[in-house]
Design a protein around this motif. Structure first.
Motif, PDB file in Angstrom:
ATOM      1  N   SER A  55     -34.536  37.476  -2.454  1.00 38.16           N
ATOM      2  CA  SER A  55     -35.587  36.456  -2.516  1.00 38.16           C
ATOM      3  C   SER A  55     -35.180  35.333  -3.467  1.00 38.16           C
ATOM      4  N   THR A  56     -34.561  35.709  -4.580  1.00 38.80           N
ATOM      5  CA  THR A  56     -34.076  34.704  -5.524  1.00 38.80           C
ATOM      6  C   THR A  56     -32.979  33.848  -4.902  1.00 38.80           C
ATOM      7  N   VAL A  57     -32.066  34.480  -4.184  1.00 38.53           N
ATOM      8  CA  VAL A  57     -31.005  33.739  -3.489  1.00 38.53           C
ATOM      9  C   VAL A  57     -31.614  32.811  -2.444  1.00 38.53           C
ATOM     10  N   PHE A  58     -32.592  33.308  -1.693  1.00 37.15           N
ATOM     11  CA  PHE A  58     -33.255  32.501  -0.675  1.00 37.15           C
ATOM     12  C   PHE A  58     -33.898  31.267  -1.293  1.00 37.15           C
ATOM     13  N   LEU A  59     -34.625  31.458  -2.391  1.00 34.29           N
ATOM     14  CA  LEU A  59     -35.271  30.324  -3.049  1.00 34.29           C
ATOM     15  C   LEU A  59     -34.262  29.341  -3.637  1.00 34.29           C
ATOM     16  N   ALA A  60     -33.166  29.857  -4.160  1.00 33.16           N
ATOM     17  CA  ALA A  60     -32.129  28.975  -4.712  1.00 33.16           C
ATOM     18  C   ALA A  60     -31.486  28.135  -3.610  1.00 33.16           C
ATOM     19  N   VAL A  61     -31.136  28.774  -2.496  1.00 25.51           N
ATOM     20  CA  VAL A  61     -30.527  28.041  -1.381  1.00 25.51           C
ATOM     21  C   VAL A  61     -31.512  27.023  -0.820  1.00 25.51           C
ATOM     22  N   GLN A  62     -32.772  27.423  -0.677  1.00 25.50           N
ATOM     23  CA  GLN A  62     -33.772  26.505  -0.165  1.00 25.50           C
ATOM     24  C   GLN A  62     -33.977  25.329  -1.123  1.00 25.50           C
ATOM     25  N   GLY A  63     -33.972  25.584  -2.401  1.00 29.69           N
ATOM     26  CA  GLY A  63     -34.102  24.509  -3.376  1.00 29.69           C
ATOM     27  C   GLY A  63     -32.946  23.531  -3.326  1.00 29.69           C
ATOM     28  N   PHE A  64     -31.728  24.055  -3.228  1.00 28.82           N
ATOM     29  CA  PHE A  64     -30.565  23.171  -3.111  1.00 28.82           C
ATOM     30  C   PHE A  64     -30.594  22.365  -1.823  1.00 28.82           C
ATOM     31  N   MET A  65     -31.021  22.999  -0.729  1.00 27.99           N
ATOM     32  CA  MET A  65     -31.105  22.281   0.546  1.00 27.99           C
ATOM     33  C   MET A  65     -32.157  21.169   0.479  1.00 27.99           C
ATOM     34  N   LEU A  66     -33.300  21.450  -0.124  1.00 31.58           N
ATOM     35  CA  LEU A  66     -34.335  20.422  -0.248  1.00 31.58           C
ATOM     36  C   LEU A  66     -33.885  19.273  -1.141  1.00 31.58           C
ATOM     37  N   ALA A  67     -33.208  19.595  -2.225  1.00 31.57           N
ATOM     38  CA  ALA A  67     -32.689  18.545  -3.100  1.00 31.57           C
ATOM     39  C   ALA A  67     -31.629  17.714  -2.381  1.00 31.57           C
ATOM     40  N   HIS A  68     -30.795  18.375  -1.594  1.00 31.92           N
ATOM     41  CA  HIS A  68     -29.756  17.676  -0.833  1.00 31.92           C
ATOM     42  C   HIS A  68     -30.378  16.762   0.222  1.00 31.92           C
ATOM     43  N   PHE A  69     -31.386  17.246   0.923  1.00 37.60           N
ATOM     44  CA  PHE A  69     -32.055  16.407   1.915  1.00 37.60           C
ATOM     45  C   PHE A  69     -32.760  15.236   1.253  1.00 37.60           C
ATOM     46  N   ALA A  70     -33.325  15.460   0.082  1.00 38.11           N
ATOM     47  CA  ALA A  70     -33.985  14.367  -0.630  1.00 38.11           C
ATOM     48  C   ALA A  70     -32.978  13.294  -1.031  1.00 38.11           C
ATOM     49  N   THR A  71     -31.775  13.694  -1.408  1.00 39.32           N
ATOM     50  CA  THR A  71     -30.762  12.690  -1.754  1.00 39.32           C
ATOM     51  C   THR A  71     -30.291  11.936  -0.522  1.00 39.32           C
ATOM     52  N   HIS A  72     -30.416  12.533   0.647  1.00 37.64           N
ATOM     53  CA  HIS A  72     -30.098  11.804   1.882  1.00 37.64           C
ATOM     54  C   HIS A  72     -31.209  10.827   2.238  1.00 37.64           C
TER      55      HIS A  72
END
Length: 81
Positions: free
Chosen positions: A36-53
């Protein structure tokens, strides 16, 4: 050929899909919490990456707004601090 950014998007989405499938199947609480921690970390990085796009110029304006030496438009008037 697709860019490395496209490949990273695909890998991140696939990882989120795999974790979303595996998490409900686990019975051990320790493993479930870790994934669950890995899932939230990956999701957080993906959301931050999409926001930078989506917001590159607004993020750049926010970062460089306080650094006068990085302004691309130079004024001929006196320097204001």
């Amino acid at each position: 050929m697709a860019s490395i950014d496209t490949y990273l998007h695909i890998i991140g989405i696939e990882l989120l899909a795999m974790l979303a499938i595996v998490l409900p199947l686990l019975d051990d609480k320790v493993h479930k919490r870790a994934l669950s921690t890995v899932f939230l970390a990956v999701q957080g990085f993906m959301l931050a990456h999409f926001a930078t796009h989506l917001l590159p110029s607004k993020i750049a304006a926010f970062i460089y707004s306080s650094h006068h030496e990085y302004r691309s438009i130079k004024t001929l008037g006196p320097n204001r601090t």
